[in-house]
Enzyme design. Sequence first.
Site, PDB file in Angstrom:
ATOM      1  N   CYS A 117     -39.992  82.949  16.143  1.00  0.00           N
ATOM      2  CA  CYS A 117     -41.241  82.554  17.104  1.00  0.00           C
ATOM      3  C   CYS A 117     -41.144  82.941  18.403  1.00  0.00           C
ATOM      4  O   CYS A 117     -42.312  83.339  18.922  1.00  0.00           O
ATOM      5  CB  CYS A 117     -40.607  80.905  16.904  1.00  0.00           C
ATOM      6  SG  CYS A 117     -41.508  80.542  15.449  1.00  0.00           S
ATOM      7  N   HIS A 246     -46.004  79.367  22.531  1.00  0.00           N
ATOM      8  CA  HIS A 246     -45.922  79.275  21.273  1.00  0.00           C
ATOM      9  C   HIS A 246     -46.397  78.101  20.911  1.00  0.00           C
ATOM     10  O   HIS A 246     -45.842  76.292  21.709  1.00  0.00           O
ATOM     11  CB  HIS A 246     -44.492  79.525  20.630  1.00  0.00           C
ATOM     12  CG  HIS A 246     -44.087  79.489  19.369  1.00  0.00           C
ATOM     13  ND1 HIS A 246     -44.708  80.295  18.385  1.00  0.00           N
ATOM     14  CD2 HIS A 246     -43.369  78.252  18.655  1.00  0.00           C
ATOM     15  CE1 HIS A 246     -44.691  79.426  17.262  1.00  0.00           C
ATOM     16  NE2 HIS A 246     -43.489  78.762  17.586  1.00  0.00           N
ATOM     17  N   ASN A 276     -48.428  76.655  13.125  1.00  0.00           N
ATOM     18  CA  ASN A 276     -47.727  76.902  14.143  1.00  0.00           C
ATOM     19  C   ASN A 276     -47.859  78.644  13.063  1.00  0.00           C
ATOM     20  O   ASN A 276     -47.454  78.422  12.462  1.00  0.00           O
ATOM     21  CB  ASN A 276     -45.727  76.787  13.855  1.00  0.00           C
ATOM     22  CG  ASN A 276     -45.214  77.494  14.425  1.00  0.00           C
ATOM     23  OD1 ASN A 276     -45.425  78.604  13.962  1.00  0.00           O
ATOM     24  ND2 ASN A 276     -44.232  76.830  14.555  1.00  0.00           N
TER      25      ASN A 276
HETATM   26  N1  COA Z   1     -46.763  63.517   6.441  1.00  0.00           N
HETATM   27  C1  COA Z   1     -46.344  62.593   6.594  1.00  0.00           C
HETATM   28  N2  COA Z   1     -45.177  61.707   6.478  1.00  0.00           N
HETATM   29  C2  COA Z   1     -44.236  62.972   7.318  1.00  0.00           C
HETATM   30  C3  COA Z   1     -44.685  63.736   7.007  1.00  0.00           C
HETATM   31  C4  COA Z   1     -45.714  64.298   6.742  1.00  0.00           C
HETATM   32  N3  COA Z   1     -45.769  65.847   6.397  1.00  0.00           N
HETATM   33  N4  COA Z   1     -43.749  64.888   7.171  1.00  0.00           N
HETATM   34  C5  COA Z   1     -42.448  63.851   7.318  1.00  0.00           C
HETATM   35  N5  COA Z   1     -42.839  62.730   7.046  1.00  0.00           N
HETATM   36  C6  COA Z   1     -42.393  61.408   7.260  1.00  0.00           C
HETATM   37  C7  COA Z   1     -40.452  61.414   7.687  1.00  0.00           C
HETATM   38  O1  COA Z   1     -40.460  61.334   5.689  1.00  0.00           O
HETATM   39  C8  COA Z   1     -40.149  60.016   7.609  1.00  0.00           C
HETATM   40  O2  COA Z   1     -39.956  59.344   7.128  1.00  0.00           O
HETATM   41  P1  COA Z   1     -39.077  57.832   6.981  1.00  0.00           P
HETATM   42  O3  COA Z   1     -39.157  57.207   7.971  1.00  0.00           O
HETATM   43  O4  COA Z   1     -39.382  56.863   5.676  1.00  0.00           O
HETATM   44  O5  COA Z   1     -38.370  58.799   5.935  1.00  0.00           O
HETATM   45  C9  COA Z   1     -41.536  60.207   8.501  1.00  0.00           C
HETATM   46  O6  COA Z   1     -42.392  60.882   8.062  1.00  0.00           O
HETATM   47  C10 COA Z   1     -40.861  60.242  10.162  1.00  0.00           C
HETATM   48  O7  COA Z   1     -40.194  61.888   9.745  1.00  0.00           O
HETATM   49  P2  COA Z   1     -39.447  62.367  11.147  1.00  0.00           P
HETATM   50  O8  COA Z   1     -39.166  63.739  10.666  1.00  0.00           O
HETATM   51  O9  COA Z   1     -38.839  61.663  11.655  1.00  0.00           O
HETATM   52  O10 COA Z   1     -40.913  62.748  12.191  1.00  0.00           O
HETATM   53  P3  COA Z   1     -40.835  63.801  13.411  1.00  0.00           P
HETATM   54  O11 COA Z   1     -41.225  62.414  14.943  1.00  0.00           O
HETATM   55  O12 COA Z   1     -39.801  64.606  14.405  1.00  0.00           O
HETATM   56  O13 COA Z   1     -41.763  64.538  12.884  1.00  0.00           O
HETATM   57  C11 COA Z   1     -42.025  66.607  12.463  1.00  0.00           C
HETATM   58  C12 COA Z   1     -41.834  65.597  12.503  1.00  0.00           C
HETATM   59  C13 COA Z   1     -42.049  68.355  11.935  1.00  0.00           C
HETATM   60  C14 COA Z   1     -43.333  67.054  12.960  1.00  0.00           C
HETATM   61  C15 COA Z   1     -41.487  66.956  14.729  1.00  0.00           C
HETATM   62  O14 COA Z   1     -39.996  66.302  14.277  1.00  0.00           O
HETATM   63  C16 COA Z   1     -41.665  68.622  15.157  1.00  0.00           C
HETATM   64  O15 COA Z   1     -42.228  69.007  14.961  1.00  0.00           O
HETATM   65  N6  COA Z   1     -40.902  68.900  15.381  1.00  0.00           N
HETATM   66  C17 COA Z   1     -40.409  70.373  15.899  1.00  0.00           C
HETATM   67  C18 COA Z   1     -40.963  70.751  14.525  1.00  0.00           C
HETATM   68  C19 COA Z   1     -41.106  72.516  14.712  1.00  0.00           C
HETATM   69  O16 COA Z   1     -42.084  73.171  15.627  1.00  0.00           O
HETATM   70  N7  COA Z   1     -40.773  73.775  14.626  1.00  0.00           N
HETATM   71  C20 COA Z   1     -41.656  75.179  14.561  1.00  0.00           C
HETATM   72  C21 COA Z   1     -40.383  75.708  15.303  1.00  0.00           C
HETATM   73  S1  COA Z   1     -41.202  77.772  16.168  1.00  0.00           S
END
Ligand code: COA
Length: 319
Positions: A117, A246, A276
């Site tokens: 990215c 980004h 993204n």
């Molecule tokens: N829909 C519904 N629930 C979801 C889900 C979805 N698409 N994806 C994950 N969950 C659930 C998980 O299973 C978890 O459930 P649990 O508590 O029962 O285990 C809960 O939501 C929380 O998951 P978590 O991973 O802790 O969520 P988060 O608050 O960290 O958000 C992201 C997840 C991916 C949105 C966040 O971590 C993020 O944006 N990270 C950066 C990712 C990114 O930008 N990557 C590219 C960079 S170039």
Amino acid sequence: MTGIRILSTGSQQARQVVTNDDMARVVETNDEWIRTRTGIRQRRFAGEEESTTTLAVGAAREAVRALEEGGRSRQEIGAVLVATFTPSDLVPNTACLVQEALGLPEKLLALDINAACSGFLAGLRLSQGLLEQQPEKLVLIVGAEVISRVTDFTDRGTCVLFGDAAGAAVVGADPSRPFWWSTGARGGGQALSCAGIPVGGGPVGKIAMNGKDVFRFAVEAIPAGIREVLAKSGAELSEMDWFICHQANARILSHAAKAMGIPLEKFYMNLDRYGNTSAASIPVALDEMNREGLLQEGMKLMLAGFGGGLTWGAAQIIW
Ligand code: COA
């Protein structure tokens, strides 16, 4: 050091619009979860007839058309850099296919670069070096991805985040527009990975990610990269007209804005529509802003990218 100017931009979005409700038919998720955790409302996926190459060529064609409308010529292009981690083919590389499709001069450097990215920022930094060698030439930088083909559609934590697109910019040397940059890599690559081509017939690589680790990295890397650039340029944060980062997640950008005390309105965002798109996201944003008339000559822009590697890049440019 050679200053640089973005002379023209272009972009191409993949054809199929895929809403959060559409994703809820693929994995257990819902519109509200995706919107509140990421800011994404929809993304676009490439149709069967589309590829990273077709999107790259489409975006590059627009940028070159705009260049020629402005009185310059494609014959001045001395390098094509395509930032992608999802090339259609390894050989020929995407840059060679863009050269051929657009009838660009044969005497040029045609390279694909992969910094995930941060790829467009890597391309910008490289373009400065190339323009120092040949200030009379122009560099075409493209960011292009078809991430839907390396997405694990059984993993709801990643598959809702990404989209397919390409963006392009033609840059030239300009002594009146100093260019300041910061790039870096710091390990921790297992937090966001996509396995390479399996030697020996294993499964094709899919994106795997630890979302929380990447989130923490991003909210640290954006301000750190920006501060390093400002330390070099001597400019103040408040002098920047726009922050074009980004487009991964609206929450990441609002954390970064808050950490630096910058009004969120100065952060351009289009991730609600595209998700993204990795290396494509910054040039797509630049092209949209350009077409919407948001960029006025002389504006100071701060660009910042972060992603797989883990890598980051930031750059201060004058429009
Ligand atoms: N829909 C519904 N629930 C979801 C889900 C979805 N698409 N994806 C994950 N969950 C659930 C998980 O299973 C978890 O459930 P649990 O508590 O029962 O285990 C809960 O939501 C929380 O998951 P978590 O991973 O802790 O969520 P988060 O608050 O960290 O958000 C992201 C997840 C991916 C949105 C966040 O971590 C993020 O944006 N990270 C950066 C990712 C990114 O930008 N990557 C590219 C960079 S170039």
